[in-house]
Scaffold this motif. Structure first.
Motif, PDB file in Angstrom:
ATOM      1  N   TYR A 104      12.405  -0.022  39.125  1.00  0.00           N
ATOM      2  CA  TYR A 104      13.359  -1.115  38.886  1.00  0.00           C
ATOM      3  C   TYR A 104      14.178  -0.796  37.633  1.00  0.00           C
ATOM      4  O   TYR A 104      13.607  -0.487  36.588  1.00  0.00           O
ATOM      5  CB  TYR A 104      12.622  -2.441  38.675  1.00  0.00           C
ATOM      6  CG  TYR A 104      12.225  -3.139  39.950  1.00  0.00           C
ATOM      7  CD1 TYR A 104      12.896  -4.284  40.378  1.00  0.00           C
ATOM      8  CD2 TYR A 104      11.179  -2.659  40.743  1.00  0.00           C
ATOM      9  CE1 TYR A 104      12.529  -4.927  41.554  1.00  0.00           C
ATOM     10  CE2 TYR A 104      10.811  -3.292  41.920  1.00  0.00           C
ATOM     11  CZ  TYR A 104      11.489  -4.427  42.313  1.00  0.00           C
ATOM     12  OH  TYR A 104      11.132  -5.055  43.478  1.00  0.00           O
ATOM     13  N   PHE A 105      15.482  -0.905  37.769  1.00  0.00           N
ATOM     14  CA  PHE A 105      16.360  -0.613  36.633  1.00  0.00           C
ATOM     15  C   PHE A 105      16.800  -1.906  35.958  1.00  0.00           C
ATOM     16  O   PHE A 105      16.931  -2.947  36.610  1.00  0.00           O
ATOM     17  CB  PHE A 105      17.594   0.173  37.103  1.00  0.00           C
ATOM     18  CG  PHE A 105      17.283   1.617  37.394  1.00  0.00           C
ATOM     19  CD1 PHE A 105      17.591   2.611  36.476  1.00  0.00           C
ATOM     20  CD2 PHE A 105      16.660   1.984  38.590  1.00  0.00           C
ATOM     21  CE1 PHE A 105      17.288   3.941  36.732  1.00  0.00           C
ATOM     22  CE2 PHE A 105      16.355   3.314  38.862  1.00  0.00           C
ATOM     23  CZ  PHE A 105      16.676   4.300  37.929  1.00  0.00           C
ATOM     24  N   LYS A 106      17.021  -1.805  34.667  1.00  0.00           N
ATOM     25  CA  LYS A 106      17.469  -2.964  33.892  1.00  0.00           C
ATOM     26  C   LYS A 106      18.648  -2.507  33.047  1.00  0.00           C
ATOM     27  O   LYS A 106      18.595  -1.433  32.433  1.00  0.00           O
ATOM     28  CB  LYS A 106      16.321  -3.440  32.996  1.00  0.00           C
ATOM     29  CG  LYS A 106      16.591  -4.751  32.269  1.00  0.00           C
ATOM     30  CD  LYS A 106      15.367  -5.137  31.438  1.00  0.00           C
ATOM     31  CE  LYS A 106      15.616  -6.347  30.569  1.00  0.00           C
ATOM     32  NZ  LYS A 106      15.660  -7.602  31.258  1.00  0.00           N
ATOM     33  N   ILE A 107      19.698  -3.307  33.040  1.00  0.00           N
ATOM     34  CA  ILE A 107      20.855  -2.945  32.210  1.00  0.00           C
ATOM     35  C   ILE A 107      20.614  -3.526  30.829  1.00  0.00           C
ATOM     36  O   ILE A 107      20.340  -4.723  30.706  1.00  0.00           O
ATOM     37  CB  ILE A 107      22.140  -3.566  32.773  1.00  0.00           C
ATOM     38  CG1 ILE A 107      22.371  -3.005  34.152  1.00  0.00           C
ATOM     39  CG2 ILE A 107      23.324  -3.327  31.844  1.00  0.00           C
ATOM     40  CD1 ILE A 107      23.656  -2.371  34.428  1.00  0.00           C
ATOM     41  N   VAL A 108      20.720  -2.693  29.817  1.00  0.00           N
ATOM     42  CA  VAL A 108      20.583  -3.262  28.487  1.00  0.00           C
ATOM     43  C   VAL A 108      21.960  -3.502  27.900  1.00  0.00           C
ATOM     44  O   VAL A 108      22.101  -4.358  27.075  1.00  0.00           O
ATOM     45  CB  VAL A 108      19.634  -2.463  27.583  1.00  0.00           C
ATOM     46  CG1 VAL A 108      18.202  -2.666  27.985  1.00  0.00           C
ATOM     47  CG2 VAL A 108      19.922  -0.994  27.600  1.00  0.00           C
ATOM     48  N   ASP A 109      22.972  -2.810  28.396  1.00  0.00           N
ATOM     49  CA  ASP A 109      24.358  -3.193  28.134  1.00  0.00           C
ATOM     50  C   ASP A 109      25.371  -2.131  28.457  1.00  0.00           C
ATOM     51  O   ASP A 109      25.011  -1.019  28.805  1.00  0.00           O
ATOM     52  CB  ASP A 109      24.598  -3.653  26.697  1.00  0.00           C
ATOM     53  CG  ASP A 109      25.341  -4.979  26.744  1.00  0.00           C
ATOM     54  OD1 ASP A 109      26.347  -5.062  27.450  1.00  0.00           O
ATOM     55  OD2 ASP A 109      24.901  -5.943  26.140  1.00  0.00           O
ATOM     56  N   ARG A 110      26.620  -2.510  28.304  1.00  0.00           N
ATOM     57  CA  ARG A 110      27.682  -1.507  28.434  1.00  0.00           C
ATOM     58  C   ARG A 110      27.736  -0.719  27.146  1.00  0.00           C
ATOM     59  O   ARG A 110      27.528  -1.272  26.078  1.00  0.00           O
ATOM     60  CB  ARG A 110      29.037  -2.190  28.644  1.00  0.00           C
ATOM     61  CG  ARG A 110      29.239  -2.630  30.058  1.00  0.00           C
ATOM     62  CD  ARG A 110      30.705  -2.673  30.466  1.00  0.00           C
ATOM     63  NE  ARG A 110      31.420  -1.424  30.266  1.00  0.00           N
ATOM     64  CZ  ARG A 110      31.452  -0.430  31.134  1.00  0.00           C
ATOM     65  NH1 ARG A 110      30.812  -0.506  32.261  1.00  0.00           N
ATOM     66  NH2 ARG A 110      32.131   0.668  30.870  1.00  0.00           N
ATOM     67  N   LYS A 111      28.031   0.553  27.260  1.00  0.00           N
ATOM     68  CA  LYS A 111      28.175   1.395  26.074  1.00  0.00           C
ATOM     69  C   LYS A 111      29.131   0.751  25.082  1.00  0.00           C
ATOM     70  O   LYS A 111      28.894   0.749  23.888  1.00  0.00           O
ATOM     71  CB  LYS A 111      28.769   2.746  26.481  1.00  0.00           C
ATOM     72  CG  LYS A 111      27.766   3.861  26.647  1.00  0.00           C
ATOM     73  CD  LYS A 111      28.486   5.134  27.024  1.00  0.00           C
ATOM     74  CE  LYS A 111      27.633   6.346  26.704  1.00  0.00           C
ATOM     75  NZ  LYS A 111      28.236   7.581  27.168  1.00  0.00           N
ATOM     76  N   LYS A 112      30.211   0.214  25.598  1.00  0.00           N
ATOM     77  CA  LYS A 112      31.274  -0.259  24.711  1.00  0.00           C
ATOM     78  C   LYS A 112      31.007  -1.640  24.128  1.00  0.00           C
ATOM     79  O   LYS A 112      31.651  -2.054  23.207  1.00  0.00           O
ATOM     80  CB  LYS A 112      32.604  -0.267  25.467  1.00  0.00           C
ATOM     81  CG  LYS A 112      33.029   1.122  25.868  1.00  0.00           C
ATOM     82  CD  LYS A 112      34.347   1.121  26.598  1.00  0.00           C
ATOM     83  CE  LYS A 112      34.759   2.533  26.978  1.00  0.00           C
ATOM     84  NZ  LYS A 112      33.805   3.181  27.886  1.00  0.00           N
ATOM     85  N   ASP A 113      30.104  -2.399  24.739  1.00  0.00           N
ATOM     86  CA  ASP A 113      29.846  -3.751  24.247  1.00  0.00           C
ATOM     87  C   ASP A 113      28.716  -3.802  23.218  1.00  0.00           C
ATOM     88  O   ASP A 113      28.454  -4.833  22.636  1.00  0.00           O
ATOM     89  CB  ASP A 113      29.492  -4.690  25.403  1.00  0.00           C
ATOM     90  CG  ASP A 113      30.740  -5.180  26.134  1.00  0.00           C
ATOM     91  OD1 ASP A 113      30.602  -5.581  27.288  1.00  0.00           O
ATOM     92  OD2 ASP A 113      31.827  -5.144  25.541  1.00  0.00           O
TER      93      ASP A 113
END
Length: 558
Positions: free
Chosen positions: A452-461
């Motif tokens: 399961y993948f989790k987004i920790v954020d956009r590189k730019k944000d």
């Protein structure tokens, strides 16, 4: 990650791979449905049903008309409309004629529209009259030579159509004055095409089907080149993914899906319109999802099985006083995409409908769906789920190497739904594609032992506070759980001491909520450097037309 550890998490019956080659083109997929489901309702709009058979004959006529304009095979034709029945007809017509669909956001300014029409080289546009004034302001600077002009009531029959058009033009004043000499009305174009003949071109899987422009939140808007086989693959991936729950729709009941997200957005285009076409479903077209009372009034007339939406729409609907006028008991799948789904919203939705939000993930560049939580999930996982059949994910460091287990890295995706590149921008394509065919998303993620993948954020944000990485999604998810908060967004602002500090912008649900309460809550739930330095209350957050919060605008307005 070539071993695909996530396959063990697939629901029973979902295959590891799909075969996009079962259709030579999207046209073949659509024409199969036109034949198979001719008598069924394809689209429901403002109380009027349009059948698959009618969509077939209308799109065939419009395709013949477009061919008659002398456009060459592979020419681009833009569509600039909200969710009206002419949209799917135009898509089918453009593809059947051998041209390329360019989806355009109808709320674009003349500057943004000019950029997209010039960049795509569109020779023709199918546009609703509400936005004709925008086109008038920039058309001279674009390659557009042919304009097909639609009106809200075109497909509603003589009497109702005339009434709707009168109200839109004269009562609601939604059609600013415009002057587009030579523009042809949609119904006239269809009538003209009916007298012509469609010369069906041979269309290959590797031909370009759609130019899907990325939101432009990271600079100038670029066209993701989606081939026929990319969109076919994603339709088939979405179909098998939804199957475990959609199979529970009683025999004889037509699968019905809500299309509240705008069709120019790839999520609605593929997972709404094209998937519904493939399964012979009925698609309820919602022209303005911001008008929640009208949305709920429309939905109360139908039996609904599937609702793809963004977090803001789930939140708005669930908090609306008219929510219970809709019978939600038939809902089999709620797919959240476009932005992170917040835990508090997922909980409220599950409490109110009994149908959990399955958060998915994807981008314009991946047609769009790349991963999703199993539709058999019974609870919110806070993850983007597992890669879809035939899809591979890996996490990369800044040098393009896979990160060690447990480390965050940039999500890179490989699969049959990944674009061919950016339209006429080999330099930009080279920046995002790896040598082994993975697309680098710009999103930072982690993966657990189940895949399961989790987004920790956009590189730019990402916010850098005294050398610590702070991910806005985490702060927003925490603060959204505070009683009295309707919506919130976190951004980084310049700070003399720490380089950057966290600024939190909140829209209140409860007017009595105070800054002190927010600070106490953050102190209790977030470590020191993650706590907001600045807290601001607003009546609304800036959003894209799809409902994605524009953090960039909050950053720009210190």
């Amino acid at each position: 990650m070539t071993d695909r550890i996530w396959l063990a998490s697939y629901p029973q019956g979902v295959p590891a791979d799909i075969d996009p080659s079962q259709y030579p083109s999207l046209v073949a997929l659509m024409e199969e449905s036109f034949r198979k489901y001719a008598a069924r309702t394809a689209y429901s709009f403002m109380g009027k049903d349009v059948t698959y058979g009618q969509t077939d004959s209308l799109s065939r006529a419009l395709a013949a008309y477009l061919q008659g304009l002398g456009l060459a095979r592979g020419d681009r034709v833009a569509i600039m409309m909200p969710n009206v029945p002419q949209y799917p007809v135009a898509v089918a017509a453009i593809l059947r004629a051998g041209f390329v669909v360019v989806n355009v956001n109808p709320l674009y300014t003349p500057r943004e529209l000019e950029h997209q029409l010039k960049d795509s080289g569109a020779k023709a546009i199918v546009i609703i009259e509400n936005f004709a004034n925008t086109l008038q302001q920039c058309i001279a600077a674009t390659p557009v030579k042919h304009v097909v002009l639609c009106a809200m009531g075109d497909q509603l029959g003589m009497l109702k159509g005339a009434l709707v058009n009168y109200v839109v033009r004269n009562v609601k004043k939604m059609v600013p004055a415009y002057n587009l000499p030579g523009a042809v009305r949609f119904n006239d174009a269809v009538a003209q095409g009916t007298r012509g003949t469609l010369k069906a071109p041979a269309i290959a899987a590797d031909d370009v089907a759609v130019l899907q422009y990325t939101g432009g939140t990271t600079g100038v808007s670029k066209g993701a080149v989606l081939l026929h086989r990319n969109v076919i693959a994603n339709v088939l991936q979405s179909e098998v993914w939804n199957q475990p729950v959609m199979d529970k729709v009683p025999a004889g009941e037509q699968p019905t899906s809500v299309c509240a997200l705008p069709l120019y957005h790839i999520f609605a285009f593929t997972v709404g319109m094209m998937l519904s076409m493939r399964t012979g479903g009925k698609l309820i077209l919602i022209p303005n999802p911001r008008d929640l009372p009208a949305v709920l009034k429309e939905l109360s007339k139908h039996t609904i099985h599937s609702l793809p939406a963004v977090n803001t729409l789930f939140n708005g609907l669930a908090n609306h006083p008219d929510f219970n006028t809709v019978d939600w008991s038939h809902l089999k799948v709620s797919v959240g995409g476009g932005m992170a789904v917040q835990g508090a919203v997922a909980k409220l939705w599950l409490d109110k409908t009994g149908c959990p939000i399955c958060e998915g993930y994807g981008l314009s560049e991946t047609s769009p769906s790349a991963s999703c939580n199993p539709t058999t999930s019974t609870e919110y996982t806070g993850t983007i789920g597992v890669p879809l059949p035939g899809t591979y994910f890996k996490l990369l460091d800044d040098d393009g190497n896979e990160v060690p287990a447990g480390q965050p890295g940039e999500i890179a995706i490989k699969g049959p739904q990944v674009m061919a590149g950016y339209w006429q921008r080999p330099d930009e394509t080279a920046k995002v594609m790896t040598a082994d065919g993975f697309f680098k998303t710009g999103d930072i993620g982690t993966v657990d032992e189940r895949g399961y993948f989790k987004i920790v954020d956009r590189k730019k944000d990402m916010i850098l506070v005294s050398g610590f990485n702070v991910y806005p999604n985490e702060i927003e998810d925490v603060v959204a759980g505070l009683e009295g908060v309707l919506e919130c967004a976190a951004v980084g602002v310049a700070d003399d001491k720490s380089g950057e500090a966290v600024k939190l912008v909140i829209v209140k649900k409860n007017p009595a909520l105070t800054e002190a309460q927010v600070r106490d809550y953050c102190k209790a739930n977030l470590t020191g450097y993650k706590q907001p330095r600045i807290i601001e209350f607003r009546t609304e957050l800036p959003k894209t037309p799809v409902g994605k919060i524009l953090r960039r605008e909050l950053r720009d307005k210190k």
